[in-house]
Design a protein around this motif. Structure first.
Motif, PDB file in Angstrom:
ATOM      1  N   VAL A 167      51.341  13.283 105.393  1.00 17.80           N
ATOM      2  CA  VAL A 167      49.988  13.158 104.874  1.00 17.80           C
ATOM      3  C   VAL A 167      49.230  12.180 105.766  1.00 17.80           C
ATOM      4  O   VAL A 167      49.672  11.049 105.970  1.00 17.80           O
ATOM      5  CB  VAL A 167      50.013  12.640 103.417  1.00 17.80           C
ATOM      6  CG1 VAL A 167      48.609  12.368 102.915  1.00 17.80           C
ATOM      7  CG2 VAL A 167      50.726  13.621 102.516  1.00 17.80           C
ATOM      8  N   PRO A 168      48.093  12.572 106.326  1.00 18.92           N
ATOM      9  CA  PRO A 168      47.329  11.658 107.177  1.00 18.92           C
ATOM     10  C   PRO A 168      46.815  10.467 106.366  1.00 18.92           C
ATOM     11  O   PRO A 168      46.287  10.638 105.272  1.00 18.92           O
ATOM     12  CB  PRO A 168      46.163  12.502 107.685  1.00 18.92           C
ATOM     13  CG  PRO A 168      46.482  13.912 107.352  1.00 18.92           C
ATOM     14  CD  PRO A 168      47.487  13.885 106.244  1.00 18.92           C
ATOM     15  N   MET A 169      47.011   9.272 106.912  1.00 17.76           N
ATOM     16  CA  MET A 169      46.604   8.054 106.226  1.00 17.76           C
ATOM     17  C   MET A 169      45.570   7.310 107.084  1.00 17.76           C
ATOM     18  O   MET A 169      45.461   7.554 108.277  1.00 17.76           O
ATOM     19  CB  MET A 169      47.821   7.156 105.993  1.00 17.76           C
ATOM     20  CG  MET A 169      48.954   7.817 105.221  1.00 17.76           C
ATOM     21  SD  MET A 169      48.559   8.186 103.514  1.00 17.76           S
ATOM     22  CE  MET A 169      48.891   6.617 102.768  1.00 17.76           C
ATOM     23  N   GLU A 170      44.826   6.396 106.431  1.00 18.30           N
ATOM     24  CA  GLU A 170      43.865   5.569 107.154  1.00 18.30           C
ATOM     25  C   GLU A 170      43.845   4.166 106.554  1.00 18.30           C
ATOM     26  O   GLU A 170      44.197   3.978 105.386  1.00 18.30           O
ATOM     27  CB  GLU A 170      42.468   6.191 107.125  1.00 18.30           C
ATOM     28  CG  GLU A 170      41.851   6.315 105.749  1.00 18.30           C
ATOM     29  CD  GLU A 170      40.571   7.144 105.727  1.00 18.30           C
ATOM     30  OE1 GLU A 170      40.173   7.675 106.778  1.00 18.30           O
ATOM     31  OE2 GLU A 170      39.978   7.269 104.649  1.00 18.30           O
ATOM     32  N   LYS A 171      43.439   3.211 107.383  1.00 19.28           N
ATOM     33  CA  LYS A 171      43.314   1.829 106.929  1.00 19.28           C
ATOM     34  C   LYS A 171      42.016   1.709 106.148  1.00 19.28           C
ATOM     35  O   LYS A 171      40.962   2.121 106.607  1.00 19.28           O
ATOM     36  CB  LYS A 171      43.264   0.871 108.118  1.00 19.28           C
ATOM     37  CG  LYS A 171      44.524   0.827 108.924  1.00 19.28           C
ATOM     38  CD  LYS A 171      44.326  -0.091 110.129  1.00 19.28           C
ATOM     39  CE  LYS A 171      45.524  -0.077 111.035  1.00 19.28           C
ATOM     40  NZ  LYS A 171      45.330  -0.942 112.212  1.00 19.28           N
ATOM     41  N   CYS A 172      42.102   1.110 104.965  1.00 25.02           N
ATOM     42  CA  CYS A 172      40.914   0.933 104.129  1.00 25.02           C
ATOM     43  C   CYS A 172      40.760  -0.550 103.801  1.00 25.02           C
ATOM     44  O   CYS A 172      41.609  -1.145 103.134  1.00 25.02           O
ATOM     45  CB  CYS A 172      41.050   1.762 102.860  1.00 25.02           C
ATOM     46  SG  CYS A 172      39.537   1.808 101.886  1.00 25.02           S
ATOM     47  N   TYR A 173      39.687  -1.144 104.293  1.00 19.90           N
ATOM     48  CA  TYR A 173      39.425  -2.567 104.103  1.00 19.90           C
ATOM     49  C   TYR A 173      38.711  -2.825 102.785  1.00 19.90           C
ATOM     50  O   TYR A 173      37.883  -2.033 102.332  1.00 19.90           O
ATOM     51  CB  TYR A 173      38.552  -3.098 105.244  1.00 19.90           C
ATOM     52  CG  TYR A 173      39.258  -3.167 106.567  1.00 19.90           C
ATOM     53  CD1 TYR A 173      39.875  -4.338 106.976  1.00 19.90           C
ATOM     54  CD2 TYR A 173      39.315  -2.059 107.404  1.00 19.90           C
ATOM     55  CE1 TYR A 173      40.533  -4.409 108.199  1.00 19.90           C
ATOM     56  CE2 TYR A 173      39.971  -2.120 108.627  1.00 19.90           C
ATOM     57  CZ  TYR A 173      40.580  -3.304 109.015  1.00 19.90           C
ATOM     58  OH  TYR A 173      41.225  -3.366 110.219  1.00 19.90           O
ATOM     59  N   GLY A 174      39.032  -3.967 102.184  1.00 17.37           N
ATOM     60  CA  GLY A 174      38.309  -4.438 101.009  1.00 17.37           C
ATOM     61  C   GLY A 174      38.711  -3.824  99.682  1.00 17.37           C
ATOM     62  O   GLY A 174      37.987  -3.964  98.707  1.00 17.37           O
ATOM     63  N   ILE A 175      39.864  -3.172  99.604  1.00 17.22           N
ATOM     64  CA  ILE A 175      40.257  -2.549  98.330  1.00 17.22           C
ATOM     65  C   ILE A 175      41.530  -3.150  97.724  1.00 17.22           C
ATOM     66  O   ILE A 175      41.856  -2.875  96.584  1.00 17.22           O
ATOM     67  CB  ILE A 175      40.453  -1.023  98.465  1.00 17.22           C
ATOM     68  CG1 ILE A 175      41.607  -0.700  99.403  1.00 17.22           C
ATOM     69  CG2 ILE A 175      39.154  -0.355  98.895  1.00 17.22           C
ATOM     70  CD1 ILE A 175      42.056   0.757  99.323  1.00 17.22           C
ATOM     71  N   ALA A 176      42.231  -3.982  98.493  1.00 16.39           N
ATOM     72  CA  ALA A 176      43.513  -4.516  98.024  1.00 16.39           C
ATOM     73  C   ALA A 176      43.319  -5.710  97.096  1.00 16.39           C
ATOM     74  O   ALA A 176      42.438  -6.547  97.310  1.00 16.39           O
ATOM     75  CB  ALA A 176      44.377  -4.926  99.217  1.00 16.39           C
ATOM     76  N   LYS A 177      44.163  -5.792  96.096  1.00 13.87           N
ATOM     77  CA  LYS A 177      44.208  -6.978  95.240  1.00 13.87           C
ATOM     78  C   LYS A 177      44.905  -8.089  96.016  1.00 13.87           C
ATOM     79  O   LYS A 177      45.626  -7.834  96.980  1.00 13.87           O
ATOM     80  CB  LYS A 177      45.003  -6.676  93.959  1.00 13.87           C
ATOM     81  CG  LYS A 177      44.324  -5.690  93.041  1.00 13.87           C
ATOM     82  CD  LYS A 177      43.395  -6.430  92.151  1.00 13.87           C
ATOM     83  CE  LYS A 177      43.134  -5.637  90.890  1.00 13.87           C
ATOM     84  NZ  LYS A 177      42.562  -6.462  89.868  1.00 13.87           N
ATOM     85  N   ALA A 178      44.723  -9.328  95.609  1.00  7.99           N
ATOM     86  CA  ALA A 178      45.345 -10.476  96.280  1.00  7.99           C
ATOM     87  C   ALA A 178      46.852 -10.267  96.386  1.00  7.99           C
ATOM     88  O   ALA A 178      47.513  -9.932  95.406  1.00  7.99           O
ATOM     89  CB  ALA A 178      45.048 -11.757  95.518  1.00  7.99           C
ATOM     90  N   GLY A 179      47.370 -10.443  97.611  1.00 11.70           N
ATOM     91  CA  GLY A 179      48.801 -10.310  97.846  1.00 11.70           C
ATOM     92  C   GLY A 179      49.326  -8.892  97.909  1.00 11.70           C
ATOM     93  O   GLY A 179      50.524  -8.671  98.033  1.00 11.70           O
ATOM     94  N   GLN A 180      48.443  -7.887  97.849  1.00 12.48           N
ATOM     95  CA  GLN A 180      48.890  -6.496  97.859  1.00 12.48           C
ATOM     96  C   GLN A 180      48.375  -5.719  99.067  1.00 12.48           C
ATOM     97  O   GLN A 180      48.447  -4.501  99.096  1.00 12.48           O
ATOM     98  CB  GLN A 180      48.472  -5.804  96.560  1.00 12.48           C
ATOM     99  CG  GLN A 180      49.139  -6.396  95.343  1.00 12.48           C
ATOM    100  CD  GLN A 180      48.733  -5.697  94.066  1.00 12.48           C
ATOM    101  OE1 GLN A 180      48.020  -4.705  94.072  1.00 12.48           O
ATOM    102  NE2 GLN A 180      49.180  -6.232  92.948  1.00 12.48           N
ATOM    103  N   ASN A 181      47.877  -6.428 100.078  1.00 11.52           N
ATOM    104  CA  ASN A 181      47.383  -5.749 101.283  1.00 11.52           C
ATOM    105  C   ASN A 181      48.555  -5.285 102.135  1.00 11.52           C
ATOM    106  O   ASN A 181      49.665  -5.802 102.027  1.00 11.52           O
ATOM    107  CB  ASN A 181      46.480  -6.681 102.078  1.00 11.52           C
ATOM    108  CG  ASN A 181      47.204  -7.913 102.582  1.00 11.52           C
ATOM    109  OD1 ASN A 181      47.798  -8.653 101.802  1.00 11.52           O
ATOM    110  ND2 ASN A 181      47.144  -8.142 103.881  1.00 11.52           N
ATOM    111  N   ASP A 182      48.298  -4.289 102.977  1.00 15.04           N
ATOM    112  CA  ASP A 182      49.323  -3.810 103.896  1.00 15.04           C
ATOM    113  C   ASP A 182      49.318  -4.619 105.193  1.00 15.04           C
ATOM    114  O   ASP A 182      50.359  -4.794 105.805  1.00 15.04           O
ATOM    115  CB  ASP A 182      49.145  -2.318 104.188  1.00 15.04           C
ATOM    116  CG  ASP A 182      49.517  -1.465 102.987  1.00 15.04           C
ATOM    117  OD1 ASP A 182      50.412  -1.859 102.229  1.00 15.04           O
ATOM    118  OD2 ASP A 182      48.904  -0.396 102.815  1.00 15.04           O
TER     119      ASP A 182
END
Length: 95
Positions: free
Chosen positions: A33-48
């Protein structure tokens, strides 16, 4: 037991094992499945990754929806992802 009966049982067992293996393995299409980086949606401590200077990467964002922290999402869904601070972005945000 007769040789023919043993051969049939062995053949059925082999068929069942092969069918089970095929059913249990995910399809190749689902794995790519093609994925993309998405900024500004992660909760604190849950970013990739990419939470800014002085961070080691994944899980290092310090605030919810931090603009310089991204999360991988299915391609085409990032900018549609709504947060209390606005939608996700394909580029780093000033938040």
């Amino acid at each position: 037991m007769k040789t023919a009966t043993i051969a049939r049982i062995a053949g059925l067992a082999t068929t069942a094992a092969l069918a089970g293996g095929v059913a249990a393995s995910p399809s190749l299409a689902a794995q790519k499945v093609p994925m993309e980086k998405c900024y500004g949606i992660a909760k604190a401590g849950q970013n990739d990754c990419s939470a800014g200077a002085g961070t080691s990467c994944a899980g290092t964002s310090t605030r919810d929806y931090q603009g310089n922290a991204w999360k991988l999402v299915k391609q085409g869904t990032c900018e549609k992802t709504a947060t209390p601070k606005g939608n996700g972005s394909l580029k780093s945000l000033n938040r």
